[in-house]
Design an enzyme around this catalytic site. Structure first.
Site, PDB file in Angstrom:
ATOM      1  N   HIS A 183       0.809  -1.217   0.000  1.00  0.00           N
ATOM      2  CA  HIS A 183       0.000   0.000   0.000  1.00  0.00           C
ATOM      3  C   HIS A 183       0.836   1.257   0.000  1.00  0.00           C
ATOM      4  O   HIS A 183       0.449   2.273  -0.554  1.00  0.00           O
ATOM      5  CB  HIS A 183      -0.984  -0.011   1.169  1.00  0.00           C
ATOM      6  N   ARG A 285      -6.569  -1.888 -16.360  1.00  0.00           N
ATOM      7  CA  ARG A 285      -6.409  -3.147 -15.622  1.00  0.00           C
ATOM      8  C   ARG A 285      -7.747  -3.500 -14.985  1.00  0.00           C
ATOM      9  O   ARG A 285      -8.032  -3.097 -13.860  1.00  0.00           O
ATOM     10  CB  ARG A 285      -5.352  -2.984 -14.536  1.00  0.00           C
ATOM     11  N   ARG A 321      -7.657  -4.509 -20.890  1.00  0.00           N
ATOM     12  CA  ARG A 321      -7.076  -5.840 -20.741  1.00  0.00           C
ATOM     13  C   ARG A 321      -8.110  -6.769 -20.127  1.00  0.00           C
ATOM     14  O   ARG A 321      -8.738  -6.425 -19.114  1.00  0.00           O
ATOM     15  CB  ARG A 321      -5.849  -5.757 -19.844  1.00  0.00           C
ATOM     16  N   GLU A 410       4.245 -10.448 -22.620  1.00  0.00           N
ATOM     17  CA  GLU A 410       4.790 -10.379 -21.259  1.00  0.00           C
ATOM     18  C   GLU A 410       5.695 -11.559 -20.977  1.00  0.00           C
ATOM     19  O   GLU A 410       6.316 -11.634 -19.926  1.00  0.00           O
ATOM     20  CB  GLU A 410       3.659 -10.416 -20.231  1.00  0.00           C
ATOM     21  N   ASN A 433       6.770  -5.109 -17.086  1.00  0.00           N
ATOM     22  CA  ASN A 433       6.931  -5.576 -15.699  1.00  0.00           C
ATOM     23  C   ASN A 433       7.073  -7.096 -15.679  1.00  0.00           C
ATOM     24  O   ASN A 433       8.005  -7.652 -15.102  1.00  0.00           O
ATOM     25  CB  ASN A 433       5.733  -5.184 -14.836  1.00  0.00           C
ATOM     26  N   ASP A 434       6.118  -7.762 -16.326  1.00  0.00           N
ATOM     27  CA  ASP A 434       6.197  -9.223 -16.350  1.00  0.00           C
ATOM     28  C   ASP A 434       7.288  -9.701 -17.296  1.00  0.00           C
ATOM     29  O   ASP A 434       7.965 -10.691 -17.011  1.00  0.00           O
ATOM     30  CB  ASP A 434       4.835  -9.822 -16.743  1.00  0.00           C
ATOM     31  N   ARG A 444       8.703 -10.400  -9.291  1.00  0.00           N
ATOM     32  CA  ARG A 444       8.545  -8.944  -9.196  1.00  0.00           C
ATOM     33  C   ARG A 444       8.069  -8.487  -7.821  1.00  0.00           C
ATOM     34  O   ARG A 444       8.100  -7.300  -7.523  1.00  0.00           O
ATOM     35  CB  ARG A 444       7.600  -8.440 -10.287  1.00  0.00           C
ATOM     36  N   CYS A 481       3.230  -0.937 -22.184  1.00  0.00           N
ATOM     37  CA  CYS A 481       2.349  -0.507 -21.098  1.00  0.00           C
ATOM     38  C   CYS A 481       2.885  -0.868 -19.717  1.00  0.00           C
ATOM     39  O   CYS A 481       2.202  -0.712 -18.727  1.00  0.00           O
ATOM     40  CB  CYS A 481       0.936  -1.062 -21.281  1.00  0.00           C
TER      41      CYS A 481
END
Ligand code: PEP
Ligand code: MG
Length: 547
Positions: A183, A285, A321, A410, A433-434, A444, A481
């Site tokens: 968070h 997302r 997505r 990804e 990221n992936d 990650r 992205c």
């Protein structure tokens, strides 16, 4: 001295350290209450008061913080937890000890579930601390008061602390614990506070020490020399000027167009994206709408949510997505099996195929929402590893009325086979990221391997280049992205490798827009070529900077 961690965003800050007080001591196991009924009543009341206080803080904070604080208030009143606390008081524990034990047991269970759930354990621990503070008559641990701005250092920050941070005072956040989806990271990103999480040596920082926080590099410079502080302040000023530059469509110095798009998680993010000049959405997302749902939302419910987002972008492209459930984003109605390595398991399109009804409903809801609005809807599948999956998804999407279906790249196999994937997909969007996680074999969510999670790595860039070449040959759109698109210097390299659009958190748009305007396509290609010859992420960064 230099400490490293996982940077959130790319902002810079410098100032003196203020440490957050450490957590309360563990309540004693040896004490027991004189009057059990009175202890139960006192404890119930403390739980209710904490719930009310969190709800009230949420109402004051609004936005993403409100959702988080409301969720925490629910934890304080969760019937299973409250029953467990009361049962423990019945066994002779004090209220504070009972709260400590019951909440801890639940926290351990969440950690065991891993991913997103594990990161909620901190929120639960914070609720327990607040209740214990109330029961023992001490102040709840919180952000220190200060007349002057400071860099806040903590083990981890609870949502209740982050939500009400005074942005005029807190220059940056450094936490010892927490991963990129904690968070602290989520709220820091949404409030544009520079943050570095997972700084294992953060406990060594002392009150009053000067630090330079470079979120882009994930580095904390401790006791920097005057020159470094002056250079940091200059860069902060230059970036502020860039942020105030006029909003123009994304382009290079020679006029080459690069579409600048926003990553969003729902309708609440659209206003900021529009305000900061996003030319559309490059990644919606959708799973964030359903993280707390026990069952799949109905077509009608989904359609309303999608239409609300699409309406914010009339005439513009909105790339949605399909549900990316699993690994770091488990959804209870889709991910029901235990997996040792969920990132390598049944996630994204793989799990949707096992619940095709849910995928069909989502695509139907999207097609119906698009028919009611003027946005240009594109829909893509996450976690595609081979051409057959692209054929499956695009055929189903077209059958259900989606006009522009594509897939995300990804997984390295998808990048290597991009030319075959583009035979069925209308477009591809690279999720760096992936792609970085799978290329470098580095989870990650794990702070211990964060150094490998660097999209500047030439191995990642080579895969992007492969996709760029395939896109150019097929005459189809290649977008980016992942977080990499939000790093201005890397954004230039990605364009040099063939990306035609860049999608990022809206707060990053201004910096990327300004950087793109400083190079021609030829220069971007030269930087990309230099980065590709490097042997490490750091070397690629340096090579691009001097090309
Ligand atoms: C990515 O993997 O780069 C991506 C954009 O998707 P997410 O971060 O949601 O997995
Ligand atoms: Mg992804």
């Amino acid at each position: 001295m230099r400490l490293s961690g996982i940077g959130v965003g790319r902002a810079l800050a410098t100032g003196p350290v203020r440490r957050m007080p450490d957590p309360l001591p563990e309540p004693s196991e040896a004490e027991s209450p004189a009057d059990t009924d009175a202890e139960v009543a006192r404890t119930r009341s403390a739980l209710q008061q904490v719930a009310a206080e969190l709800t009230e803080r949420g109402a004051r904070a609004g936005g993403a913080a409100k959702d988080v604080l409301d969720a925490q208030a629910l934890m304080a009143e969760d019937p299973t937890l409250v029953d467990d606390v009361i049962a423990r008081i019945g066994q002779g524990r004090t209220g504070q000890r009972a709260v400590h034990e019951a909440f801890l047991e639940f926290q351990v269970m969440l950690v065991g579930l891993g991913g997103y759930m594990a990161e909620r354990a901190t929120d639960l621990g914070d609720v327990a601390q607040r209740v214990i503070a109330r029961l023992t008559g001490v102040p709840a641990p919180g952000v220190p008061e200060s007349e002057t701005p400071f860099v806040l250092v903590a083990r981890d920050l609870a949502p209740a602390d982050t939500a009400l941070l005074d942005l005029d005072k807190v220059l940056a956040l450094i936490t010892r614990d927490g991963g990129p989806t904690s968070h602290t990271a989520i709220l820091a990103r949404s409030r544009s506070i520079p943050a570095i999480v997972g700084v294992t040596d953060a406990d060594s920082l002392r009150d009053g020490q000067t630090v330079v926080v470079d979120a882009g590099a994930g580095a904390v410079e401790v006791d920097p020399d005057e020159e470094t502080v002056a250079a940091t302040l200059r860069t902060i000023e230059e970036r502020r000027a860039a942020a105030n530059a006029p909003i123009t469509p994304g382009a290079l110095a020679d006029g080459t167009k690069v579409q600048l798009l926003a990553n969003i998680g729902g309708v609440k993010d659209t206003a900021k994206a529009v305000e900061l000049g996003a030319e559309g959405v490059g990644l919606f997302r959708t799973e964030f709408l359903f993280l707390d749902s026990k069952s799949a939302p109905t077509v009608q419910q989904q359609k309303e949510q999608y239409a609300a987002v699409l309406k914010a972008f009339p005439g513009k492209k909105v790339v949605v997505r399909a549900l990316d459930a699993g690994a770091d984003k488990p959804l209870s109605f889709l991910n029901d099996s235990e997996e040792e390595n969920p990132a390598l398991g049944l996630r994204g399109l793989r799990v949707l195929r096992t619940h095709e009804d849910i995928l069909r409903e989502q695509l139907t809801a999207l097609a119906e929402a698009a028919a009611e609005t003027e946005a240009e809807l594109w829909v893509m599948a996450p976690m595609v590893s081979e051409p057959e999956e692209s054929e499956y998804f695009t055929a189903l999407a077209r059958e259900l009325g989606i006009k522009v279906p594509g897939v995300m790249v990804e997984v390295p196999s998808a990048a290597l086979l991009a030319s075959q994937i583009l035979k069925s997909a209308d477009f591809v969007s690279i999720g760096t990221n992936d792609l970085t996680q799978y290329t470098l074999a580095a989870d990650r969510l794990l702070g211990t391997v964060a150094a490998f999670q660097d999209p500047w790595h030439p191995a990642v860039l080579k895969l992007v280049a492969e996709v760029g070449r395939a896109g150019a040959a097929a005459g189809k759109s290649v977008g980016i992205c992942g977080e990499a698109a939000a790093d201005p210097a890397l954004a230039v390299v990605l364009v040099g490798l063939g990306a035609k659009s860049l999608s990022m958190t809206p707060a990053a748009l201004a910096d990327v827009r300004a950087e793109l305007l400083t190079v021609t396509l030829e220069q971007a290609q030269a930087r990309a070529a230099a980065a590709l010859t490097a042997g490490s992420a750091a070397a690629a960064r340096a090579a691009a900077a001097t090309a």
